[in-house]
Design a protein around this motif. Sequence first.
Motif, mmCIF file in Angstrom:
data_model
loop_
_atom_site.group_PDB
_atom_site.id
_atom_site.type_symbol
_atom_site.label_atom_id
_atom_site.label_comp_id
_atom_site.label_asym_id
_atom_site.label_seq_id
_atom_site.Cartn_x
_atom_site.Cartn_y
_atom_site.Cartn_z
ATOM 1 N N ILE A 4 -15.535 44.630 70.918
ATOM 2 C CA ILE A 4 -14.129 44.220 70.921
ATOM 3 C C ILE A 4 -13.282 45.383 70.428
ATOM 4 N N PHE A 5 -12.057 45.408 70.913
ATOM 5 C CA PHE A 5 -11.049 46.341 70.430
ATOM 6 C C PHE A 5 -9.958 45.513 69.777
ATOM 7 N N VAL A 6 -9.503 45.939 68.605
ATOM 8 C CA VAL A 6 -8.441 45.225 67.916
ATOM 9 C C VAL A 6 -7.325 46.206 67.615
ATOM 10 N N GLN A 7 -6.120 45.836 68.041
ATOM 11 C CA GLN A 7 -4.940 46.617 67.704
ATOM 12 C C GLN A 7 -4.326 46.002 66.455
ATOM 13 N N PHE A 8 -3.830 46.869 65.578
ATOM 14 C CA PHE A 8 -3.267 46.438 64.304
ATOM 15 C C PHE A 8 -1.815 46.877 64.192
ATOM 16 N N LYS A 9 -0.944 45.922 63.883
ATOM 17 C CA LYS A 9 0.417 46.237 63.481
ATOM 18 C C LYS A 9 0.408 46.180 61.960
ATOM 19 N N CYS A 10 0.806 47.269 61.339
ATOM 20 C CA CYS A 10 0.734 47.368 59.876
ATOM 21 C C CYS A 10 2.123 47.266 59.267
ATOM 22 N N ARG A 11 2.157 46.837 58.026
ATOM 23 C CA ARG A 11 3.422 46.854 57.293
ATOM 24 C C ARG A 11 3.854 48.307 57.125
ATOM 25 N N PRO A 12 5.153 48.558 57.021
ATOM 26 C CA PRO A 12 5.638 49.935 56.912
ATOM 27 C C PRO A 12 4.924 50.721 55.810
ATOM 28 N N GLY A 13 4.462 51.918 56.181
ATOM 29 C CA GLY A 13 3.804 52.810 55.228
ATOM 30 C C GLY A 13 2.357 52.475 54.912
ATOM 31 N N MET A 14 1.767 51.495 55.602
ATOM 32 C CA MET A 14 0.424 51.020 55.243
ATOM 33 C C MET A 14 -0.664 51.388 56.255
ATOM 34 N N ALA A 15 -0.337 52.056 57.345
ATOM 35 C CA ALA A 15 -1.321 52.299 58.412
ATOM 36 C C ALA A 15 -2.530 53.086 57.917
ATOM 37 N N TYR A 16 -2.315 54.130 57.137
ATOM 38 C CA TYR A 16 -3.439 54.933 56.666
ATOM 39 C C TYR A 16 -4.310 54.143 55.691
ATOM 40 N N GLN A 17 -3.681 53.325 54.867
ATOM 41 C CA GLN A 17 -4.444 52.490 53.932
ATOM 42 C C GLN A 17 -5.284 51.468 54.696
ATOM 43 N N VAL A 18 -4.721 50.862 55.730
ATOM 44 C CA VAL A 18 -5.467 49.895 56.539
ATOM 45 C C VAL A 18 -6.642 50.587 57.229
ATOM 46 N N ALA A 19 -6.404 51.770 57.797
ATOM 47 C CA ALA A 19 -7.488 52.511 58.459
ATOM 48 C C ALA A 19 -8.606 52.830 57.477
ATOM 49 N N ASP A 20 -8.252 53.283 56.291
ATOM 50 C CA ASP A 20 -9.265 53.586 55.269
ATOM 51 C C ASP A 20 -10.066 52.348 54.895
ATOM 52 N N GLU A 21 -9.372 51.238 54.716
ATOM 53 C CA GLU A 21 -10.033 49.980 54.345
ATOM 54 C C GLU A 21 -10.999 49.523 55.441
ATOM 55 N N LEU A 22 -10.580 49.638 56.693
ATOM 56 C CA LEU A 22 -11.451 49.268 57.805
ATOM 57 C C LEU A 22 -12.744 50.070 57.775
ATOM 58 N N VAL A 23 -12.619 51.381 57.614
ATOM 59 C CA VAL A 23 -13.793 52.261 57.635
ATOM 60 C C VAL A 23 -14.709 51.987 56.443
ATOM 61 N N ARG A 60 -11.874 38.401 58.501
ATOM 62 C CA ARG A 60 -12.271 39.717 57.993
ATOM 63 C C ARG A 60 -11.223 40.803 58.226
ATOM 64 N N LEU A 61 -10.444 40.680 59.310
ATOM 65 C CA LEU A 61 -9.491 41.742 59.642
ATOM 66 C C LEU A 61 -8.049 41.373 59.302
ATOM 67 N N GLN A 62 -7.610 40.203 59.711
ATOM 68 C CA GLN A 62 -6.215 39.830 59.477
ATOM 69 C C GLN A 62 -5.867 39.692 57.997
ATOM 70 N N VAL A 63 -6.863 39.510 57.159
ATOM 71 C CA VAL A 63 -6.611 39.325 55.725
ATOM 72 C C VAL A 63 -6.532 40.643 54.952
ATOM 73 N N LEU A 64 -6.779 41.774 55.611
ATOM 74 C CA LEU A 64 -6.717 43.062 54.920
ATOM 75 C C LEU A 64 -5.288 43.355 54.476
ATOM 76 N N GLU A 65 -5.146 43.891 53.294
ATOM 77 C CA GLU A 65 -3.839 44.260 52.748
ATOM 78 C C GLU A 65 -3.145 45.237 53.691
ATOM 79 N N GLY A 66 -1.921 44.920 54.070
ATOM 80 C CA GLY A 66 -1.143 45.800 54.924
ATOM 81 C C GLY A 66 -1.155 45.430 56.394
ATOM 82 N N VAL A 67 -2.010 44.487 56.812
ATOM 83 C CA VAL A 67 -2.058 44.065 58.208
ATOM 84 C C VAL A 67 -0.980 43.004 58.439
#
Length: 80
Positions: A4-23, A60-67
């Motif tokens: 599956i591929f999941v696209q994420f819309k992040c809260r402003p300024g949170m994209a890098y934090q979300v990417a780090d958390e995913l990894v 698991r994904l939608q609950v991550l901080e910043g998503v």
Amino acid sequence: MKTIFVQFKCRPGMAYQVADELVLEVQEISEVFSTSGHYDLIAKFYLADDQDIGRFVTERLQVLEGVADTFTLVAFKAFT
């Protein structure tokens, strides 16, 4: 194995934090990329055949901080 591929819309300024958390926290992840357009990130995941996609995304994904939002695509076949 399901892909599956999941696209994420992040809260402003949170994209890098979300990417780090995913990894760091989601073992099913294969890759994550930053993107332009309506979504900030796109990630590829490999799930076991018996793993529920809906539960994986919502619990698991939608609950991550910043998503703020997600959009999920199920892949059927890889072409090489």
